[in-house]
Design an enzyme around this catalytic site. Sequence first.
Site, PDB file in Angstrom:
ATOM      1  N   GLU A 137       0.886  -1.153   0.000  1.00  0.00           N
ATOM      2  CA  GLU A 137       0.000   0.000   0.000  1.00  0.00           C
ATOM      3  C   GLU A 137       0.931   1.212   0.000  1.00  0.00           C
ATOM      4  O   GLU A 137       1.823   1.286   0.843  1.00  0.00           O
ATOM      5  CB  GLU A 137      -0.817  -0.040   1.298  1.00  0.00           C
ATOM      6  CG  GLU A 137      -2.136   0.616   1.171  1.00  0.00           C
ATOM      7  CD  GLU A 137      -2.869   0.673   2.510  1.00  0.00           C
ATOM      8  OE1 GLU A 137      -2.767  -0.276   3.311  1.00  0.00           O
ATOM      9  OE2 GLU A 137      -3.520   1.697   2.729  1.00  0.00           O
ATOM     10  N   ARG A 189       5.389 -13.468   9.470  1.00  0.00           N
ATOM     11  CA  ARG A 189       6.120 -12.242   9.175  1.00  0.00           C
ATOM     12  C   ARG A 189       7.495 -12.283   9.824  1.00  0.00           C
ATOM     13  O   ARG A 189       7.734 -13.036  10.769  1.00  0.00           O
ATOM     14  CB  ARG A 189       5.328 -11.001   9.573  1.00  0.00           C
ATOM     15  CG  ARG A 189       4.970 -10.906  11.038  1.00  0.00           C
ATOM     16  CD  ARG A 189       3.886  -9.862  11.290  1.00  0.00           C
ATOM     17  NE  ARG A 189       4.277  -8.526  10.908  1.00  0.00           N
ATOM     18  CZ  ARG A 189       3.647  -7.794   9.984  1.00  0.00           C
ATOM     19  NH1 ARG A 189       2.617  -8.257   9.343  1.00  0.00           N
ATOM     20  NH2 ARG A 189       4.052  -6.587   9.706  1.00  0.00           N
ATOM     21  N   LYS A 247       4.884   1.272  11.266  1.00  0.00           N
ATOM     22  CA  LYS A 247       5.024   2.567  10.591  1.00  0.00           C
ATOM     23  C   LYS A 247       4.762   3.720  11.554  1.00  0.00           C
ATOM     24  O   LYS A 247       5.429   4.738  11.509  1.00  0.00           O
ATOM     25  CB  LYS A 247       4.012   2.670   9.446  1.00  0.00           C
ATOM     26  CG  LYS A 247       4.508   2.098   8.150  1.00  0.00           C
ATOM     27  CD  LYS A 247       3.416   2.135   7.094  1.00  0.00           C
ATOM     28  CE  LYS A 247       3.649   1.000   6.109  1.00  0.00           C
ATOM     29  NZ  LYS A 247       2.486   0.612   5.348  1.00  0.00           N
TER      30      LYS A 247
END
Length: 578
Positions: A50, A285, A295
């Site tokens: 994204e 992950r 983030k």
Amino acid sequence: MSIDNKAAPAPAPNFLRTIIDADLSSGKHANRKDAAGEALPTVITRFPPEPNGYLHIGHAKSICLNFGLARDYAGRAHLRFDDTNPIKEEQEYVDTIIDSVKWLGFSWEQGGHEHLYYASDYFDKLYEMAEYLIRSGHAYVDSQTADEMAANRGSFSEPGRNSRFRDRTPEESLTLFRRMKAGEFEDGAHILRAKIDMASPNMNMRDPAIYRIRHAHHHRTGDKWCIYPMYDYTHPISDALENITHSICTLEFQDHRPFYDWVLEHLAEGGFLQRPLPYQYEFARLNVTYVITSKRKLRQLIDDGVVEGWDDPRMPTIVGMRRRGFTPESLQLFCERTGVTKSDGWIDMSVFEGCLREDLDPKAPRATAVLNPLKLVIDNFPEGETVACSSPVHPHFPERGTRSFPIAKTLWIEAEDFMETPSKGYFRLFPGNKVRLRYGYVVECTGCEKDAQGKVIAVHCNYFADSKSGTEGSANYKVKGNIHWVSAEHALEAEVRLYDRLFTDPQPDSGGKDYKQALNPNAKQVITAYLEPGMKDAQPEDRYQFERHGYFVADRVDSKPGKPVFNRIVTLKDSWEK
Ligand code: ATP
Ligand code: MG
């Protein structure tokens, strides 16, 4: 495919390769053609970021995995921007993501065609398919308030309740949906939902939203749309339109897979998509110790002034790691070596540092740098004279040639290479002891000078003119200590930034911990160092091993012609070992 094979680490077995091998032998994806009638590869993966921030080490894992599988199976990988949320997305992020994937050594070009896609390019198709889902009774416009919707959603232990709008006729929903598109309603007035099962134990199957109203400017489609498709609806369709074979994502999407399949099944039934349909596979992950990847938290570090920006060499962002001097090859090696698993875990930062050293050791030319300078005066060396010394560019690759630097009367040495009163086992300079000045002469220490506070400010010695390295006489001198030096008059004075891990806690933000309490105050130290004179020619991003110290890179932002600034990439040895 133009993926750079030179950098490819040896492929290690993992469960995804097992799946792909099985699909290849069953011929699942064989003989497919794209819309233009061209044969399609049997393995097509994608990396779908994204564009709402900078990529980090976790994304590097996903990039290396997707592009690496495509490379190893002679398939192809797509870079696709999942740009369905107009609010958070910007061109700046698109640009940095493109740069980062390229820098890692990958390409989405195949046969002269760029496989770079944007989910927003599918908005027309996504809309058309949504109308189909309404007409075929698989979707409806819901007009509940946000509160009602939340209340009717149920919980993990309680089933949801049907919306009172759920039994709207397809005609009524279609009219409303078209009016939503035409901009007749405010944000939140209506949403389009898939009609699945409000009692499903999987919350993602309780009539998930497909489209919502958002009167917002999109970075690519401008003001064309005021309704935007949801990620969970867009993602499977984008995969199918691009003929993705293996749609690889992280474990948190496991519960979304039933909806992924639901969307594709219904649209394939409707003749919108080709079979075989893509299939989603989930892997754990990457979590690396001493690193945070959220983030929001990374942005906080910038806002709080802890680091200087997204490309600060202490940041785990790809731009930060690049600036720090990390190599794409070491990241690829790390991603391959840490494997692909189905259960979450932590990988120790030292594993990555090991990959870096492994990659840099054979590549990096050697250089001399004095980081903590102390003056050494060779009293019997003729004033104003210099003698050229030389050493290999790389000790294991004589074919790379030699480098040359002068020795003179006054040198810089490391302060720790002199002790007035030596401790046990200390073989370097102390009064009465002999050492070799690496690639130069043997000297005998005669004493030192101190300032008023008693601090040593210069060391004195005499040299043996017949002891020069590489000459016959040198063999007559047997000394235990060997220290590095640069000529004070000729050395390049340079700013050197000694970087270290940003946190002192291996899991700085796990279990709700305040990561700001775990900041390493020594993660950046700026010093003035003296380097061998040839280093003035170092170009931005040139990497060196400063002998005895570690690997360093000429900073790509702050270096000026003739005046490089160096960043420490990693030390020679792991100093964090317990
Ligand atoms: P957000 O916090 O905005 O959801 P994200 O890190 O999930 O951020 P995306 O742009 O959605 O960002 O991620 C792109 C791809 O990278 C996804 O397929 C995601 O699964 C993968 N990815 C993100 N973080 C990791 C990680 N730590 N390890 C492996 N893959 C990751
Ligand atoms: Mg995400």
